[in-house]
Scaffold this motif. Sequence first.
Motif, PDB file in Angstrom:
ATOM      1  N   UNK A   1      51.935  18.778 -29.773  1.00 58.32           N
ATOM      2  CA  UNK A   1      51.080  19.958 -29.655  1.00 58.32           C
ATOM      3  C   UNK A   1      49.864  19.835 -30.566  1.00 58.32           C
ATOM      4  N   UNK A   2      48.982  20.830 -30.484  1.00 55.19           N
ATOM      5  CA  UNK A   2      47.796  20.902 -31.346  1.00 55.19           C
ATOM      6  C   UNK A   2      47.254  22.318 -31.239  1.00 55.19           C
ATOM      7  N   UNK A   3      46.427  22.693 -32.187  1.00 53.02           N
ATOM      8  CA  UNK A   3      45.838  24.027 -32.154  1.00 53.02           C
ATOM      9  C   UNK A   3      44.969  24.191 -30.898  1.00 53.02           C
ATOM     10  N   UNK A   4      44.817  25.444 -30.454  1.00 57.56           N
ATOM     11  CA  UNK A   4      44.099  25.715 -29.208  1.00 57.56           C
ATOM     12  C   UNK A   4      42.668  25.185 -29.222  1.00 57.56           C
ATOM     13  N   UNK A   5      41.932  25.401 -30.305  1.00 53.75           N
ATOM     14  CA  UNK A   5      40.537  24.960 -30.333  1.00 53.75           C
ATOM     15  C   UNK A   5      40.429  23.437 -30.294  1.00 53.75           C
ATOM     16  N   UNK A   6      41.412  22.762 -30.880  1.00 57.36           N
ATOM     17  CA  UNK A   6      41.429  21.304 -30.853  1.00 57.36           C
ATOM     18  C   UNK A   6      41.701  20.813 -29.439  1.00 57.36           C
ATOM     19  N   UNK A   7      42.631  21.449 -28.766  1.00 59.91           N
ATOM     20  CA  UNK A   7      42.989  21.036 -27.409  1.00 59.91           C
ATOM     21  C   UNK A   7      41.823  21.250 -26.437  1.00 59.91           C
ATOM     22  N   UNK A   8      41.109  22.354 -26.593  1.00 57.50           N
ATOM     23  CA  UNK A   8      39.959  22.603 -25.730  1.00 57.50           C
ATOM     24  C   UNK A   8      38.850  21.581 -25.978  1.00 57.50           C
ATOM     25  N   UNK A   9      38.641  21.240 -27.235  1.00 55.45           N
ATOM     26  CA  UNK A   9      37.609  20.253 -27.561  1.00 55.45           C
ATOM     27  C   UNK A   9      37.966  18.894 -26.976  1.00 55.45           C
ATOM     28  N   UNK A  10      39.226  18.525 -27.062  1.00 54.90           N
ATOM     29  CA  UNK A  10      39.667  17.238 -26.518  1.00 54.90           C
ATOM     30  C   UNK A  10      39.510  17.196 -25.005  1.00 54.90           C
TER      31      UNK A  10
END
Length: 222
Positions: free
Chosen positions: A147-156
Motif C-alpha cells: 500500500x501507499x498513501x493516497x496522494x502518493x498513489x495518485x502521483x504514481x
Amino acid sequence: MQNLVVAIDGPSGSGKSSVSKEVARRLGAAYLDTGAMYRALTYACLEAGTDLHDSEAIITAVRAASVQIGTEPDAEQVTVNGADVSEAIRAPHVSEAVSSVAVILEVRAELVRRQQEIIAGHERIVAEGRDITTVVAPDAPARILLTAREEVRMARRGLQLGGTQSGEDLQRQVVARDAKDSTVTSFTTAADGVVTVDSSDLDFEQTVQAVLSVVEAADAPA
C-alpha cells in the motif's frame, strides 16, 4: 522454496504490478496479473457494446469471451477472442469502467476459479490483485498487502499515464475505483497473517527488497 506462491494485494497506484514483476524475476517465478484479467473482460464488454449497468448482460458477455493471459514477467500478453489487447486494456476508458464488471459476484467467482487453476499450474508464481491474499490464495506461504498513501498513489498513477490525465481523472481512476471495488473485497487492511508493506516513503528497489524479505521470512525454519 521449490513450490512457492507469493500473494500480493493492494489498492490502485500502490506499485503492486511493477514490484510483483520484479519480485517474480528475482525468484525465477511466473507472474499473474489478475487485474489484467478483469481489464480484459471489461474490454470485451465495451467492444461488444454491453450495457455496463446490466449485470446479467455483463455476465453473459463474460461467459462468451475467451481470455488468455501470459505468466512471463518480461512479456505481458493478454488476448481477448484471439486478439492481442495487452496495451488496449490499459486505456483510461477501460480503467474507468473496470469496476462495473469487477464488482459483480458471479464474474469474480468465475475469475477466481480461473486464477486458482493458473496458480496450481506453476511450481513458483507471484500473483497480484485485490483478493489474492484472502480469496484466491489464502494459504500462500507469503501474503503481502502493498500500500501507499493516497496522494502518493495518485502521483504514481499520473506518472504511469504520462501526465495525460487531469486530477479529476486520476481521482476517478484511483480513489473512486478503490471505493467501489472495496464493496466486494478488502484490500486496504491486511487480514490475519498478511504482512503490510507501505511503500509511501520507499523507492522501487527498497520496496522490492521489503517484499523479498517477507518471502524469505516465510521460507525460514520455524
